[in-house]
Write a protein that holds these residues in place. Structure first.
Motif, short mmCIF file in Angstrom:
data_model
loop_
_atom_site.label_atom_id
_atom_site.label_comp_id
_atom_site.label_asym_id
_atom_site.label_seq_id
_atom_site.Cartn_x
_atom_site.Cartn_y
_atom_site.Cartn_z
N VAL A 55 6.54 -1.56 -10.38
CA VAL A 55 6.40 -0.41 -9.50
C VAL A 55 5.44 -0.77 -8.36
O VAL A 55 4.32 -1.23 -8.61
N ARG A 70 5.34 8.88 -6.80
CA ARG A 70 5.52 9.44 -8.14
C ARG A 70 4.36 10.37 -8.50
O ARG A 70 4.56 11.47 -9.01
N LYS A 71 3.14 9.93 -8.19
CA LYS A 71 1.96 10.73 -8.50
C LYS A 71 2.00 12.05 -7.71
O LYS A 71 1.71 13.12 -8.26
N HIS A 99 4.28 4.23 -6.69
CA HIS A 99 3.32 4.87 -7.60
C HIS A 99 2.70 6.11 -6.95
O HIS A 99 2.59 7.16 -7.60
N ARG A 141 4.68 13.60 -6.48
CA ARG A 141 5.76 14.44 -7.01
C ARG A 141 5.38 15.07 -8.33
O ARG A 141 5.67 16.24 -8.59
N ASP A 142 4.71 14.31 -9.17
CA ASP A 142 4.25 14.87 -10.45
C ASP A 142 3.25 16.00 -10.23
O ASP A 142 3.30 17.01 -10.92
#
Length: 74
Positions: A2, A10-11, A7, A13-14
């Motif tokens: 990744v 993703r962070k 990363h 979006r989370d």
């Protein structure tokens, strides 16, 4: 593996999902496509003609505007 950018994405979006949001994909007309302006004009003329043939529309719009201008509403 990744990447750092993946990363971070993703962070983010989370975090948004944790806040109760969800991603939505929206498709919009391609304004650079040939004929786009002509189609907009065609549709706007249809709407204008429909509005002109509805005598109650102006009364409805005037009433809605009057509600917005009513100082008692604020």
């Amino acid at each position: 593996m990744v990447t750092p950018i993946a990363h971070r994405v993703r962070k983010r979006r989370d975090a948004l999902r944790a806040a109760g949001l969800r991603p939505v994909q929206i498709w919009v007309p391609d304004t650079s496509r040939p004929g786009f302006a002509e189609e907009c004009r065609r549709q706007s003329l249809l709407v204008a003609a429909a509005d002109a043939s509805d005598p109650e529309l102006n009364a409805l719009l005037d009433a809605a505007l009057a509600d917005l201008d009513d100082p008692a509403e604020t």
